[in-house]
Design an enzyme around this catalytic site. Sequence first.
Site, PDB file in Angstrom:
ATOM      1  N   LYS A 242      18.767  18.608  -2.572  1.00  0.00           N
ATOM      2  CA  LYS A 242      20.173  19.029  -2.615  1.00  0.00           C
ATOM      3  C   LYS A 242      21.096  18.062  -1.879  1.00  0.00           C
ATOM      4  O   LYS A 242      22.240  17.857  -2.302  1.00  0.00           O
ATOM      5  CB  LYS A 242      20.309  20.448  -2.071  1.00  0.00           C
TER       6      LYS A 242
ATOM      7  N   ASN B 299      23.602  22.129  -5.537  1.00  0.00           N
ATOM      8  CA  ASN B 299      22.458  22.630  -6.297  1.00  0.00           C
ATOM      9  C   ASN B 299      22.773  22.716  -7.792  1.00  0.00           C
ATOM     10  O   ASN B 299      21.917  23.101  -8.574  1.00  0.00           O
ATOM     11  CB  ASN B 299      21.958  23.977  -5.765  1.00  0.00           C
TER      12      ASN B 299
ATOM     13  N   ALA C 146      19.930  25.135   1.499  1.00  0.00           N
ATOM     14  CA  ALA C 146      20.307  26.520   1.239  1.00  0.00           C
ATOM     15  C   ALA C 146      20.799  27.189   2.516  1.00  0.00           C
ATOM     16  O   ALA C 146      21.771  27.959   2.492  1.00  0.00           O
ATOM     17  CB  ALA C 146      19.128  27.288   0.661  1.00  0.00           C
TER      18      ALA C 146
ATOM     19  N   THR D  68      16.975  21.672  -6.847  1.00  0.00           N
ATOM     20  CA  THR D  68      16.329  22.557  -5.889  1.00  0.00           C
ATOM     21  C   THR D  68      15.626  21.720  -4.810  1.00  0.00           C
ATOM     22  O   THR D  68      15.761  20.489  -4.758  1.00  0.00           O
ATOM     23  CB  THR D  68      15.369  23.532  -6.607  1.00  0.00           C
TER      24      THR D  68
ATOM     25  N   GLY E 241      14.515  36.652  -2.538  1.00  0.00           N
ATOM     26  CA  GLY E 241      14.971  35.450  -3.214  1.00  0.00           C
ATOM     27  C   GLY E 241      15.251  35.694  -4.688  1.00  0.00           C
ATOM     28  O   GLY E 241      16.131  35.054  -5.281  1.00  0.00           O
TER      29      GLY E 241
ATOM     30  N   GLY F  85      17.213  28.745   9.635  1.00  0.00           N
ATOM     31  CA  GLY F  85      17.133  27.690   8.627  1.00  0.00           C
ATOM     32  C   GLY F  85      18.442  26.958   8.443  1.00  0.00           C
ATOM     33  O   GLY F  85      19.454  27.571   8.113  1.00  0.00           O
ATOM     34  N   ALA F  86      18.426  25.641   8.659  1.00  0.00           N
ATOM     35  CA  ALA F  86      19.636  24.826   8.539  1.00  0.00           C
ATOM     36  C   ALA F  86      19.454  23.706   7.527  1.00  0.00           C
ATOM     37  O   ALA F  86      20.066  22.652   7.643  1.00  0.00           O
ATOM     38  CB  ALA F  86      20.028  24.253   9.907  1.00  0.00           C
ATOM     39  N   GLY F  87      18.603  23.950   6.514  1.00  0.00           N
ATOM     40  CA  GLY F  87      18.464  23.006   5.415  1.00  0.00           C
ATOM     41  C   GLY F  87      19.569  23.207   4.394  1.00  0.00           C
ATOM     42  O   GLY F  87      20.616  23.785   4.694  1.00  0.00           O
TER      43      GLY F  87
END
Length: 267
Positions: A74, A95, A139, A70, A246, A135-137
């Site tokens: 990742k 993950n 996940a 997590t 989530g 969000g471009a991390g």
Amino acid sequence: MSLGLGGATRVYVIVGDPIAQVKAPRALTAALQSRGHDAIVVPIHVSPDHVDRFIDTMGPIRNLDGIIVTVPHKFAASPHCASLSDRARFLGAVNMMRRNPDGSWDGDMLDGVSFLAAMRLAGRDPAGQRVLHVGAGGAGRAIALSLAEAGVRDLAIHDEDTVRRDDLIAQLHQAGWTAARVGLPDPAGADIVVNATPSGMGGDEPPPVDITRLSSTMHVGDVITVPEITPLLAHARSIGCTTQSGIDMFDAQLDLMVNFLKGQRAG
């Protein structure tokens, strides 16, 4: 079903920084045991400076069958895998890690497929939809890929880290998904709004999008598990949006995680 903890128990670990918020240890242990597997999932708190050494140390432990990865590990975990699913290879992130027959690691990334599964359970099919994706991390990249694969009409991607955002858009374009483009945190005109950032976890940061621009026809999804109902989701529900949390994503991912750890590959 509850199996006794003993010398034959198979061990899985979940590694992150922080780790106290994760739901997987209890739920995944119960899911494995309900299928008759003598197994336990243990949370491990490891900082980014030590994650490579930690994964290397896990290699010789013969009763350790898998690692759940997590935030924020990742991307760092992926190079430790001798084999990868196509999506994990494309994303450069995993993950989930399980043992290959030779003791090396096989990796997959289930965040995207589980997010879409939760969306469909909530009654929204992303095909042909206009999406604002924040969000471009790790996940976020996985979810953006799954949205592109699902055939969204427009995929507006926003991230305060513009290098990370532009890298994701360029990667999707190179793979033929030209619907991806630069977006702003303004949801007006979108059919689906996705928050794949930590915004909302702390409780006092601003929402990831301008919530005054949400409308009741939208579907709003969030990756945050604590709190389950973030300020973004609370406002979306108050005006009549369909939503997914989530926890919904985690619930959708649970069977995929068990199946992966026991040798199957998610579709």
